[in-house]
Design an enzyme around this catalytic site. Sequence first.
Site, PDB file in Angstrom:
ATOM      1  N   ASP A  59      24.098  48.214  80.726  1.00 12.17           N
ATOM      2  CA  ASP A  59      22.679  48.361  81.079  1.00 12.17           C
ATOM      3  C   ASP A  59      22.115  49.622  80.429  1.00 12.17           C
ATOM      4  OD1 ASP A  59      23.898  50.236  82.685  1.00 12.17           O
ATOM      5  OD2 ASP A  59      22.900  49.634  84.540  1.00 12.17           O
ATOM      6  N   SER A  60      22.991  50.365  79.718  1.00 12.89           N
ATOM      7  CA  SER A  60      22.520  51.450  78.846  1.00 12.89           C
ATOM      8  C   SER A  60      21.529  50.892  77.826  1.00 12.89           C
ATOM      9  CB  SER A  60      23.698  52.127  78.141  1.00 12.89           C
ATOM     10  OG  SER A  60      24.556  51.158  77.553  1.00 12.89           O
ATOM     11  N   ASP A  98      26.983  43.870  82.061  1.00 15.69           N
ATOM     12  CA  ASP A  98      26.757  44.892  83.087  1.00 15.69           C
ATOM     13  C   ASP A  98      25.692  44.406  84.056  1.00 15.69           C
ATOM     14  OD1 ASP A  98      27.307  47.348  84.127  1.00 15.69           O
ATOM     15  OD2 ASP A  98      26.303  48.493  82.548  1.00 15.69           O
ATOM     16  N   LYS A 128      30.449  43.670  85.064  1.00 17.46           N
ATOM     17  CA  LYS A 128      30.794  45.006  85.567  1.00 17.46           C
ATOM     18  C   LYS A 128      29.755  45.387  86.606  1.00 17.46           C
ATOM     19  CE  LYS A 128      29.935  49.015  83.181  1.00 17.46           C
ATOM     20  NZ  LYS A 128      29.056  49.734  84.120  1.00 17.46           N
ATOM     21  N   GLU A 130      28.613  48.779  89.324  1.00 22.55           N
ATOM     22  CA  GLU A 130      28.831  50.183  89.667  1.00 22.55           C
ATOM     23  C   GLU A 130      29.067  50.356  91.158  1.00 22.55           C
ATOM     24  OE1 GLU A 130      25.715  52.757  88.239  1.00 22.55           O
ATOM     25  OE2 GLU A 130      25.922  52.044  86.172  1.00 22.55           O
ATOM     26  N   GLU A 197      33.850  57.263  84.778  1.00 28.16           N
ATOM     27  CA  GLU A 197      32.878  57.991  83.947  1.00 28.16           C
ATOM     28  C   GLU A 197      32.719  59.423  84.422  1.00 28.16           C
ATOM     29  OE1 GLU A 197      29.216  55.948  83.027  1.00 28.16           O
ATOM     30  OE2 GLU A 197      28.289  57.771  82.223  1.00 28.16           O
TER      31      GLU A 197
HETATM   32  O1  KIV Z   1      25.850  50.864  80.564  1.00 35.09           O
HETATM   33  C1  KIV Z   1      26.809  51.328  79.930  1.00 35.09           C
HETATM   34  O2  KIV Z   1      26.788  51.423  78.696  1.00 35.09           O
HETATM   35  C2  KIV Z   1      27.978  51.774  80.691  1.00 35.09           C
HETATM   36  C3  KIV Z   1      29.039  52.520  79.962  1.00 35.09           C
HETATM   37  C4  KIV Z   1      28.604  53.899  79.698  1.00 35.09           C
HETATM   38  C5  KIV Z   1      30.326  52.473  80.679  1.00 35.09           C
HETATM   39  O3  KIV Z   1      28.033  51.550  81.858  1.00 35.09           O
END
Ligand code: KIV
Length: 306
Positions: A59-60, A98, A128, A130, A197
């Site tokens: 989600d970056s 994510d 994924k 969090e 992280e």
């Molecule tokens: O969103 C992302 O790119 C991440 C990584 C930094 C692990 O969660």
Amino acid sequence: MTTRPRTPAPGTPAPGKLALTELVELKARRQPIAMVTAYDAPSGRLADAAGADVILVGDSAAMTVLGHDSTVPATMDEMIVLTRAVNRGARRPLVVADMPFGSFQVSDEEALHNAIRFVKESGADAVKLEGAGPMLPRVRALVGAGIPVMGHIGLTPQSATMLGGFKAQGRTAQKAVRLYEDALALEEAGCFAIVLEAVPAPVAARITAALAVPTIGIGAGVECDGQVLVWHDLLGLYEGNSPRFVKQYADLSTEIKRAVGAYVDEVRERRFPEEQHTYSMPDDELALFEEALGSDRKVGAVDQTP
Ligand code: KIV
């Protein structure tokens, strides 16, 4: 043109795809796992060609490709489009989608609904999410439905405000123990891997040794079972401030500005396109064409009327 294998049914590994179970075997052999983010078909294809084992459609993306200041605004619809594109480019790496902020926090049902969308609509191999604690039932619900889940603890950007900003986590004994317990609980809930992280290296090393599933570190030291970096950070494409754990392996921003700048200059100076970029036509056809237009309108003639 290369032919691609047909897209397999959701939940079925594509031909040539790294088996999820291989990750535990890599850990057992102490062979580090290389994970990188990607957000479109070219970056998926290049990450695959470079040998990455796992691609995270992070989600970056909200920051790196959509121009937001944080990861929070990323939506399910945006993440699905990006994950589907990555999947069109990547063959061997596992593609992990994510789960964006708001897509899994409300209830197990909503988390399951959104995780199923990732699998069915974008072909994600895994998701994924969090957090630990209240998120453990979410992990159980998804894994129970047959969707592999990667955990993510330490600095969790979706809750950075609660954590006091983008800073390292687990730097007191008490907080480190909490992280250790969270990691064990995520493994117990069924996560196949856990991202750590911005966690002190000795803490990450102890967590890594305690878990059967692999840890993937970002700012968590070299003892993790694998590492992940954000595509734009490692390639020098992100122009904001990078955290200290980023290593930049290329300076593509400078290279792109140089290349696009050269193109702009050549266009303005009529040095591009050149002969080899231009199509011709037979002389007799050109003559007929000009004749058809009449003698007062020559090809290439510039209209000088004010
Ligand atoms: O969103 C992302 O790119 C991440 C990584 C930094 C692990 O969660």
